[in-house]
Scaffold this motif. Structure first.
Motif: not given
Lengths: 241, 231
Positions: A60-70, A109-118
């Motif tokens: 979880a930690q690794v992927l979190f750092n990868k996809y959560i941009v802000d 989050a930024n997943v493959e170019g799409s922006k999401y607000y969580i």
């Protein structure tokens, strides 16, 4: 010493309590780091789950750092609070504070170019607290995904909100109605809408009406806190008309 | 028996509390394990621990995890109380038992949270409820206070197994008839539902757990008439 004398009884009670208390204190402090790590990784797992990334707790930690941009903590009027670490914010404590002191965490989050607000959620179920995360697409109207969890809802009934089939019902639902009014998503009893994604409602779980109402309330109440920020910083205007 | 006991023999006597030298799993010890499973079942015969039998039998998995947690708590609390049995002041013995049980339950909860996080989430509030399980206190009061450590350990395991047996049986029927699943997997084929079969939602609610336990008691008593009380 006489086993039934007052002095012996007192001494025994004091000794027992001292032994038990120190044993429990020792266990609690030595296990605390492992427990905190579990809780933190589960939180990351849940946040990632809303944008469709299912992961084990270990990675979880690794992927979190990868996809959560802000990550930002927002005040009630939508201005970011620079001095607050968004990930460390405990909604349970925040909601008890006076309105002007509250901080609401927002993850981008930024997943493959799409922006999401969580947005993190927290509310009341039937027996105890329920909470979760909900991810909105770039239009700040369509739901990308949602994750729910609970403290003590009835197994087989209210506790089913954590299941994938219930979470899936929220995908692609809208939080604004056709006229641009903020509605949220209501968990509706006796829902007849089928797969309609524009009616701001999903099918409830039979036997879990109060838990479902709790989910409805927490979605609309928590999202409301973010509307000022979304108005200033995103293209939410399209949804609001 | 001679009055001159050496240290080792004294210890064996303290631990086993019996004059007979019998094997670790001799006939009497085996009975401690097997009796609670049948003719002295804590739930169906002594009618203890009913509350948790109603609360966590909606699905099989939590029922099994709960049974294991109760087994650990019962085995250890029986052993600890049995070790202390000659030093506990009789006036505060109930409180002492409660403190020991509560400490063990908190310990189990903390360890689960650190090393078996998913299981601990599965059980959520029910771990705490082990403290209030009448079977635990009942066995401490009725058995551990008057028997050796090893026998108390067996008694704890036996009674927890008897509790587990009923819990799992009830959970099996409730999950199967209430949700059509076992361990969360669909077992009743879709074709049944197409023919008009539907899950009985009432099975998921507590009253049906009570009725299921009642049916088990009925079956048990009709097979063994000695269990029926005379009015």
């Amino acid at each position: 010493m006489d086993r039934n004398s007052n002095a012996y009884t007192f001494l025994f009670a004091i000794a027992l309590v001292a032994v038990v208390a120190s044993a429990l204190a020792f266990a609690a402090t030595s296990l605390q780091p492992a427990q905190a790590k579990n809780v933190k990784e589960e939180k990351m797992q849940n946040i990632l789950g809303t944008v469709g990334i299912e992961t084990s707790r270990d990675s979880a930690q690794v992927l979190f750092n990868k996809y959560i941009v802000d990550q930002v903590a927002l005040s009630n009027d939508g201005t970011p609070k620079a001095d607050v670490n968004a990930f460390e914010v405990d909604l349970k404590k925040e909601l008890k504070k006076p309105v002007e002191e509250q901080a609401f965490p927002l993850y981008v989050a930024n997943v493959e170019g799409s922006k999401y607000y969580i947005v993190p959620l927290r509310g009341k179920g039937l027996w105890d607290a329920i909470w979760g995360y909900i991810a909105l697409k770039d239009d700040v109207n369509t739901i990308k995904g949602a994750v729910f969890d609970h403290k003590g809802e009835t197994p087989g009934l209210g506790a089913e909100i954590t299941q994938g089939w219930f979470r899936k019902r929220f995908e692609e639902e809208k939080i604004f109605d056709g006229d641009g009014n903020f509605i949220g998503v209501s968990v509706a009893k006796g829902y007849q809408g089928g797969d309609n994604k524009d009616d701001n409602a999903v099918d409830a779980i039979s036997g879990a009406t109060i838990t479902g109402d709790g989910v409805t309330d927490m979605i609309s109440e928590r999202l409301k806190n973010y509307l000022p920020y979304f108005e200033k910083n995103t293209n939410i205007k399209v949804a609001m008309k | 028996m001679s009055k001159e006991l050496n240290k080792k023999e004294e210890l064996i006597l303290f631990l086993s509390d019996t004059d007979e030298r019998e094997g670790l799993l001799g006939k009497k010890n085996r009975k401690l394990l097997s009796d609670p499973l049948t003719d002295n079942n804590p739930i169906t015969v002594q009618v203890l621990g009913i509350c948790s039998a109603l609360a966590i039998t909606v699905q099989l998995k939590p029922a099994i995890v709960m049974s294991l947690a109760v087994m650990a708590v019962m085995a250890f609390s029986n052993m600890i109380i049995s070790l202390l049995r000659n030093s506990i002041p009789s006036r505060i013995r109930i409180i002492v038992q409660l403190v020991v049980v509560a400490a063990l339950v908190i310990l189990v909860d903390q360890v689960l949270r650190a090393y078996a996080y998913d299981v601990s989430k599965e059980l959520s509030v029910f771990v705490g409820l082990i403290i209030t399980n009448c079977i635990v206190m009942g066995r401490l009061e009725a058995f551990a206070l008057g028997n050796g450590v090893y026998k108390s350990f067996l008694d704890g395991i036996g009674n927890a197994a008897g509790y587990a047996f009923i819990l799992i049986l009830v959970a099996f029927f409730r999950e199967l008839l209430g949700a059509g699943k076992l361990f969360g997997y669909q077992v009743i084929p879709d074709s049944f539902y197409e023919f008009g079969y539907s899950n009985n939602g009432l099975m998921l609610l507590s009253p049906m757990a009570l009725i299921t336990v009642g049916i088990i008691i009925w079956v048990q008593r009709s097979r063994n008439r000695a269990l029926i009380e005379e009015n």
